[in-house]
Scaffold this active site. Sequence first.
Site, PDB file in Angstrom:
ATOM      1  N   ASN A  93      -3.554   9.455  18.440  1.00  0.00           N
ATOM      2  CA  ASN A  93      -4.467   8.723  17.558  1.00  0.00           C
ATOM      3  C   ASN A  93      -5.860   8.564  18.154  1.00  0.00           C
ATOM      4  O   ASN A  93      -6.849   8.970  17.533  1.00  0.00           O
ATOM      5  CB  ASN A  93      -3.854   7.371  17.174  1.00  0.00           C
ATOM      6  CG  ASN A  93      -3.013   7.454  15.919  1.00  0.00           C
ATOM      7  OD1 ASN A  93      -3.527   7.375  14.813  1.00  0.00           O
ATOM      8  ND2 ASN A  93      -1.706   7.627  16.089  1.00  0.00           N
ATOM      9  N   LYS A 145       8.143   6.600  19.008  1.00  0.00           N
ATOM     10  CA  LYS A 145       7.031   6.803  18.078  1.00  0.00           C
ATOM     11  C   LYS A 145       5.706   6.401  18.718  1.00  0.00           C
ATOM     12  O   LYS A 145       4.706   7.112  18.615  1.00  0.00           O
ATOM     13  CB  LYS A 145       7.252   6.023  16.789  1.00  0.00           C
ATOM     14  CG  LYS A 145       6.153   6.310  15.761  1.00  0.00           C
ATOM     15  CD  LYS A 145       6.365   5.630  14.448  1.00  0.00           C
ATOM     16  CE  LYS A 145       5.234   6.019  13.479  1.00  0.00           C
ATOM     17  NZ  LYS A 145       5.251   5.238  12.248  1.00  0.00           N
ATOM     18  N   GLY A 158       0.829  -1.203   0.000  1.00  0.00           N
ATOM     19  CA  GLY A 158       0.000   0.000   0.000  1.00  0.00           C
ATOM     20  C   GLY A 158       0.858   1.245   0.000  1.00  0.00           C
ATOM     21  O   GLY A 158       1.876   1.309  -0.701  1.00  0.00           O
ATOM     22  N   SER A 164      -3.551   8.767  11.585  1.00  0.00           N
ATOM     23  CA  SER A 164      -3.969   7.609  10.789  1.00  0.00           C
ATOM     24  C   SER A 164      -5.266   7.013  11.318  1.00  0.00           C
ATOM     25  O   SER A 164      -6.114   6.550  10.540  1.00  0.00           O
ATOM     26  CB  SER A 164      -2.866   6.548  10.788  1.00  0.00           C
ATOM     27  OG  SER A 164      -2.592   6.092  12.099  1.00  0.00           O
ATOM     28  N   GLU A 206      -6.316   1.107  14.209  1.00  0.00           N
ATOM     29  CA  GLU A 206      -5.234   0.356  14.852  1.00  0.00           C
ATOM     30  C   GLU A 206      -5.256   0.560  16.373  1.00  0.00           C
ATOM     31  O   GLU A 206      -4.305   1.077  16.954  1.00  0.00           O
ATOM     32  CB  GLU A 206      -3.885   0.785  14.268  1.00  0.00           C
ATOM     33  CG  GLU A 206      -3.665   0.344  12.841  1.00  0.00           C
ATOM     34  CD  GLU A 206      -2.275   0.694  12.336  1.00  0.00           C
ATOM     35  OE1 GLU A 206      -1.470  -0.215  12.097  1.00  0.00           O
ATOM     36  OE2 GLU A 206      -1.994   1.896  12.188  1.00  0.00           O
TER      37      GLU A 206
END
Length: 324
Positions: free
Chosen positions: A212, A204, A9, A273, A285
């Site tokens: 998120n 991260k 992707g 995301s 996620e």
Amino acid sequence: MKVCIYGAGAIGGYMGVQLARGGAEVSLVARGAHLEAMKKNGLKLLIEGEERVEHLNCTDDPKELGPQDYVIIALKAHSVPAVADAMQPLLGNDTSVVTAVNGVPYWYFYKFGGALEGRTLESIDPGAKQWQVLRPERAIGCIVYPATEVVEPGVIQHVYGDKFPIGEPSGEITPRVERLSEVMNAGGLRAPVMTNIRDELWLKLWGNLCFNPISALTHATLDIIASDPATRAVAKAMMLEAQEIANRQGVSFRVDVERRINGAGAVGAHKTSMLQDLERDRPMEIEPLVTVVQEMGRMMEVATPTIDTVLALVKQRAKVAGLN
């Protein structure tokens, strides 16, 4: 060097084009319209004002490709357990598995030492499927910093970044990780070899853990989350809970919590995301970014009240949206 990108992707496609330009023999596993476009027209990368097109071996059936030197997993982390068995034809005796995924990977407690050595994490590897099928001794960690986007089937837009720190779970500098770094660097992917890959992973994860889910719940962009006193306080509380877990594992953070939040805010009006997935009706996620930190906290007897609260809310948000 034979390299298969499993999940070609946005990030996987970017890596595939660049690795091919660096001299690797690259194959791609993908599906749907994106796969058909790559087969017909090649994989196009829009980067630095130019178009780079590579005609690579593309398939949705790994059996067509055979054993590889490196398999780079570039899927959404929550989708990996379901395809672990399908990866088997790619795995020879000396194949390395490179986890270019967000969050905590299946091999996390391999070569960890101490009481947690060899433990598996149910939230990200249910039934230890990846541990058993992919095997932890194959694993090389990889932290993904660039941002890319599939703008249409077969076409990847590079947004920013080129850094992919890699490292052995043991912290050793091995020939296989050095070879991988060399071919990635040859293709314009900066891949410094780390002796403390978990430190990089946590740096991260530290931001992903809070920004998120908060963004998915509020639809706020990074600049707003970091500048609004209330959402900033929630993010900071989550990060401090996570820092306690990481510190007890021996992880060192090279920046403090305020600087990490400021760094995220400086990115600007960026949608995380998780928010992008929510808006596109895709599974979020949650497990590899949030649930896994809660699981580690319970494993290590560290209280995570703010993480617990935000996790409960974002899981309900996903349920109401018909996702996950």
